[in-house]
Design a protein around this motif. Structure first.
Motif, PDB file in Angstrom:
ATOM      1  N   TYR A 360       0.845  -1.200   0.000  1.00 52.38           N
ATOM      2  CA  TYR A 360       0.000   0.000   0.000  1.00 52.38           C
ATOM      3  C   TYR A 360       0.882   1.253   0.000  1.00 52.38           C
ATOM      4  CZ  TYR A 360      -4.603  -2.156   0.887  1.00 52.38           C
ATOM      5  OH  TYR A 360      -5.781  -2.844   0.786  1.00 52.38           O
ATOM      6  N   ASN A 390      -7.416  -6.749  -2.483  1.00 51.25           N
ATOM      7  CA  ASN A 390      -8.249  -5.716  -1.852  1.00 51.25           C
ATOM      8  C   ASN A 390      -8.454  -4.536  -2.796  1.00 51.25           C
ATOM      9  OD1 ASN A 390      -8.529  -7.166   0.477  1.00 51.25           O
ATOM     10  ND2 ASN A 390      -7.175  -5.899   1.710  1.00 51.25           N
ATOM     11  N   LEU A 391      -7.370  -4.066  -3.402  1.00 48.64           N
ATOM     12  CA  LEU A 391      -7.451  -2.900  -4.270  1.00 48.64           C
ATOM     13  C   LEU A 391      -8.369  -3.136  -5.460  1.00 48.64           C
ATOM     14  CD1 LEU A 391      -3.728  -1.699  -4.302  1.00 48.64           C
ATOM     15  CD2 LEU A 391      -5.668  -0.536  -3.235  1.00 48.64           C
ATOM     16  N   ASN A 394     -12.184  -2.495  -6.133  1.00 56.08           N
ATOM     17  CA  ASN A 394     -12.635  -1.202  -6.650  1.00 56.08           C
ATOM     18  C   ASN A 394     -12.114  -1.055  -8.073  1.00 56.08           C
ATOM     19  OD1 ASN A 394     -13.207   1.447  -7.300  1.00 56.08           O
ATOM     20  ND2 ASN A 394     -11.992   2.349  -5.644  1.00 56.08           N
ATOM     21  N   TRP A 397      -9.550   1.904  -8.587  1.00 51.07           N
ATOM     22  CA  TRP A 397      -8.742   2.179  -7.401  1.00 51.07           C
ATOM     23  C   TRP A 397      -7.571   3.113  -7.675  1.00 51.07           C
ATOM     24  CZ3 TRP A 397      -3.562   1.030  -7.042  1.00 51.07           C
ATOM     25  CH2 TRP A 397      -3.054   0.086  -7.948  1.00 51.07           C
ATOM     26  N   LEU A 402      -5.416   6.966  -3.021  1.00 53.92           N
ATOM     27  CA  LEU A 402      -5.181   5.695  -2.338  1.00 53.92           C
ATOM     28  C   LEU A 402      -5.352   5.804  -0.822  1.00 53.92           C
ATOM     29  CD1 LEU A 402      -2.201   3.881  -4.104  1.00 53.92           C
ATOM     30  CD2 LEU A 402      -4.504   3.032  -3.702  1.00 53.92           C
ATOM     31  N   THR A 404      -7.869   6.573   0.794  1.00 58.25           N
ATOM     32  CA  THR A 404      -9.152   5.984   1.197  1.00 58.25           C
ATOM     33  C   THR A 404      -9.005   4.485   1.377  1.00 58.25           C
ATOM     34  OG1 THR A 404     -10.362   7.696  -0.009  1.00 58.25           O
ATOM     35  CG2 THR A 404     -11.558   5.669   0.531  1.00 58.25           C
ATOM     36  N   ALA A 405      -8.352   3.817   0.399  1.00 57.09           N
ATOM     37  CA  ALA A 405      -8.133   2.372   0.494  1.00 57.09           C
ATOM     38  C   ALA A 405      -7.206   2.038   1.651  1.00 57.09           C
ATOM     39  CB  ALA A 405      -7.560   1.849  -0.820  1.00 57.09           C
ATOM     40  N   ARG A 408      -9.092   2.155   4.897  1.00 57.95           N
ATOM     41  CA  ARG A 408      -9.957   0.987   5.030  1.00 57.95           C
ATOM     42  C   ARG A 408      -9.125  -0.234   5.441  1.00 57.95           C
ATOM     43  NH1 ARG A 408     -12.622   1.887   0.791  1.00 57.95           N
ATOM     44  NH2 ARG A 408     -11.312   0.709  -0.666  1.00 57.95           N
TER      45      ARG A 408
END
Length: 836
Positions: A360, A390-391, A394, A397, A402, A404-405, A408
């Motif tokens: 990330y 995970n990415l 969306n 994405w 990023l 926001t991700a 989360r």
């Protein structure tokens, strides 16, 4: 004339072209005659008597039956003089195995095994030979080989130059009404077994004269035998038949064989009925009607070494985005031509929650540099795949912030893991496994591990599937994700014969064999390239159980702390030592792990505990290559990328198409970073951003990649570590092969805390005490909060690891731009010059 002899396997006495175009061919067959003559000076079976020797013959491309000579008792010089016949296809690789055994009442000891390439026997010739069974020894086996062409027999094959699918037949078998009308009693059952067929076995236990029909799908041009067995369920009364379905498993254990016989299938004429009576003694018989029909359906597997059409369409769209991004980043005045656009790939290593969190951060750094849209591929291993999957839930994405991700992900990484062994969660695991079993899907520990990963990174059921990610690449809006696993042999070291398997939103397959299936079909049953049984597509958590099973050893540690069970066995500890991922239990503190867990009870508990403390890594899956044979020239095909000089890959009898199941495992067991999928020449990768998140050695996986490439003649820069101080690593290292423009440019980012200690952002120093504290991130010592076994971080630990990796990328903007500019220059240099 000994080129037909492959390197022999000695056992102790008592113990080219890469196009890959799929095409059809009509070829003839050959007859091979083998005569086992005699043995000389064979070693004695034990200290008190001479051996009782016999020879077995196995040629699985001609017959699934293993033939054998008679046993010559008590002789060191047995004379057999027995002949055998095989019919082989000219375009299939045919390896005959001759195994010498010393027969024993309890166990037959294999003395030695010879591998003979019968394709190299010139038709019309007879070869007499004697082979030493022991290096530099006097023990020899004498035999004769003869081959004859069969131009009268023709068979159509489909091949990509490596794999071959042969004529495909459907055998229809009808159990007819018998004259005596009482041949099958209530406590009896009839079984029909056809080894080598997709179905393999049918059982029938309907009494009296009801006619029944069965189908077997098999290779039409091989020697096949139908085995018919009549059995009786011991101690069964007539009234039991009403409950037979409930007690079927118990009945199988108590079956008593009444009689057995075989019926040759390969002699059937196509589309003609043949009725045979199978007798079990004087008064018992069964009438069978047999018919063979050719199946000519198209293949449901894509054979070929090129990338898929879906990926090609993606690349066209992605190149436009990459071109604009590079033009702006390099301040170019003109747009790039399509063949000038460099292909940049991101490679993430394994490392559990540490790898997920770090990726990330690395991707966030590229986004802040406005370089994320330069990336065409993202490849992950183990924990990196958690971030990727995970990415891609969306579809937009990378077009969104990023942060926001990341927030989360932080919520999930930092929440309590107290519940993943709770009674409620264990019941959920049990229900899900039962559902998979009911649907006919394979079940192994990797499935349970996948459900645990689901809880670790989502905290609830996640319905996402791999094919859902097609939405994330259909417009080229994100880089193309590639997930990895390797297929292994259970009795071979993980780094030997580890065959890389790719998972993309569109396909799953083995580049080595040039065979791919739709992502939706992974987990379904295939035979000879045909989809035989379609099972529902698995949720992505079950794939994560395969992609990151190396991390499951940490779960064994948690289980030990929670239940008091013994730790993983020594061989598994050693394996994880080799991969820098095993945790020293003496260093674990209760604050990092669950300290109050519910111990599950019952059979599921036993299965889970056994899985955790034995061999948790390997998951079994249906083999979609089942039924294929290897082309006679597969070793010379440029697409078959294999270790140079490995004898194991010279014997197709043991390669993956011959296996019933795939044994897929975390690619980290082979190389703990995802380079290999990028070496496919069709992807033409120019720049690789290698992010290492493993514990311990920061260059081990990169060196293994260099060795992997050297053993396969794949262009890759030399990883020269001379002068690198491992105690004071920098944030990025550039590796380039200046003399070979086909070699990718590699930027390697170790997991280090270097200038981040004193800079909170590139060029901006830390001033306050709090800022300096935030820069003190421990990614090396055994006291670090980021050890692989730790499945939960504090909010501060998570944020600091993301920020560190983000900074390390942003602080290397200049060298990243240098690599991209270098790749652009190479592209322009290699362009064909216009003719004036």
């Amino acid at each position: 004339m000994r080129d037909y002899i492959l390197p022999p396997v000695f056992l102790p006495l008592s113990s080219g072209n890469i196009e890959g175009v799929i095409h059809k061919e009509v070829n003839s067959y050959r007859d091979v005659f083998v005569k086992i003559v005699e043995g000389k000076n064979l070693q004695e079976g034990d200290l008190f008597s001479k051996g009782d020797f016999f020879v077995s013959l196995w040629l699985p491309t001609a017959s699934l039956k293993t033939y054998r000579t008679r046993t010559i008792p008590n002789s060191s010089n047995p004379i057999w003089n027995e002949s055998f016949h095989f019919q082989i296809h000219n375009q299939v690789k045919n390896i005959l195995e001759l195994s010498v055994y010393d027969e024993d009442k309890f166990n037959n000891d294999c003395v030695a095994r010879l591998l003979l390439d019968v394709d190299k026997i010139p038709p019309g010739t007879t070869i007499s030979d004697s082979i030493s069974l022991i290096p530099e020894g006097s023990e020899v086996l004498l035999f004769e080989l003869r081959a004859e062409e069969r131009p009268d027999l023709l068979g159509e094959i489909t091949t990509n130059g490596v794999l071959v699918t042969r004529p495909f037949s459907c055998i229809e078998i009808s159990v007819l009404e018998n004259e005596n009308k009482t041949y099958l009693n209530d406590d009896e059952r009839l079984s029909l077994k056809l080894s080598g067929a997709y179905e393999e076995m049918h059982k029938w236990n309907t009494p009296h004269n009801k006619e029944e029909h069965f189908h077997f799908h098999a290779t039409a041009d091989m020697e096949l035998e139908l085995e018919v067995n009549l059995t009786k369920v011991a101690g069964k009364s007539k009234t039991d038949s009403r409950n037979k379905q409930e007690n079927e498993e118990d009945e199988e254990e108590n079956e008593e064989l009444i009689g057995t016989t075989t019926v040759p299938i390969h002699l059937l004429k196509e589309n003609q009925d043949k009725t045979v009576r199978v007798a079990f003694g004087k008064e018992r018989s069964v009438d069978l009607k047999l018919r063979a029909k050719e199946c000519s359906e198209d293949l449901d597997i894509r054979l070929g070494f090129d990338i898929s059409e879906h990926e090609k369409h993606f690349l066209k769209k992605r190149k436009k985005i990459v071109s604009e991004t590079i033009r702006d980043a390099l301040s170019l005045t003109n747009n790039l031509e399509e063949n000038e656009v460099p292909v940049v790939a991101v490679v993430g290593s394994g490392g559990g929650m540490r790898a997920m969190t770090s990726l990330y951060g690395s991707l966030s750094g590229l986004q802040k540099l406005k370089l994320l849209d330069c990336v065409t591929y993202i490849v992950g291993v183990s924990g990196s795949t958690w971030c990727m999957s995970n990415l891609y839930e969306n579809p937009k994405w990378s077009q969104e912030n990023l942060q926001t991700a990341i927030h989360r992900a932080q919520d999930q990484v930092c929440h309590s893991k107290m519940g993943f062994f709770s009674a409620e969660r264990l019941n959920y695991y049990s229900r899900e496994i039962k559902k998979r079993t009911a649907r006919g899907q394979t079940v192994s520990f990797s499935d349970i591990w996948g459900l645990i990963i689901e809880y670790l990174i989502h905290g609830k059921e996640n319905t996402a599937k791999l094919s859902d990610q097609q939405k994330g690449v259909e417009e080229g809006q994100n880089a193309y994700p590639i997930y990895t696993a390797v297929n292994v042999k259970e009795d071979v070291h993980f780094q030997e014969l580890a065959e890389w398997c790719e998972f993309t939103p569109h396909e799953v397959g083995f580049p080595k064999y040039g065979a791919f299936i739709r992502a939706e079909d992974f987990g379904s049953e295939f035979f000879m390239g045909r989809l035989m049984k379609s099972n529902p597509e698995s949720r992505i958590c079950y794939l994560q159980g395969l992609w990151s099973s190396i991390f499951s050893v940490s779960l064994a540690d948690v289980w030990q702390l929670a239940t008091g069970s013994s730790s993983a066995p020594g061989w598994l500890k050693n394996m994880f030592d080799n991969n820098d991922e095993f945790t020293d239990l003496s260093k674990i503190t209760s604050s990092k792990f669950v300290t109050s867990l519910t111990s599950p009870e019952g059979l599921f508990s036993h299965f889970l505990e056994e899985a955790l403390i034995s061999r948790p890594a390997v998951g079994e899956n249906y083999n979609f290559l089942k039924g294929f044979h290897m082309h006679r020239d597969y070793r010379q095909h440029g697409g078959f990328i294999a270790w140079m000089g490995t004898d194991e890959e010279d014997n197709p009898n043991y390669l993956t198409p011959a296996e019933k199941k795939l044994h897929l495992v975390d690619a980290g067991f082979s190389i703990n970073t995802g380079f290999p999928p990028l070496f496919r020449p069709e992807r033409q990768v120019d720049v690789i951003l290698s992010f290492n998140y493993t514990w311990g050695s920061q260059f081990k996986a990169l060196k293994q990649t260099e060795e992997y490439c050297a053993a396969r003649n794949i262009p890759f820069p030399k990883v020269n570590l001379h002068g690198i101080d491992n105690s004071n690593l920098k944030e990025c290292y550039l590796f380039v092969d200046e003399e070979n423009p086909q070699s990718p440019i590699v930027l390697h980012f170790p997991l280090v805390n270097d200038t981040f200690r004193t800079y909170k952002a590139p060029g901006i120093k830390r001033n306050s005490v709090k800022e300096k504290t935030n820069g003190s991130i421990d990614v090396q010592s055994r006291g670090s909060p980021y050890r692989t076994a730790y499945v939960s971080y504090s909010v501060d630990d998570f944020s600091q690891l993301v920020n560190l990796n983000c900074y390390n990328v942003m602080n290397q903007k200049e060298i990243i731009m240098q690599a991209i500019n270098m790749a652009l220059h190479r592209k322009r240099q290699s362009k064909p010059q216009a003719i004036s």
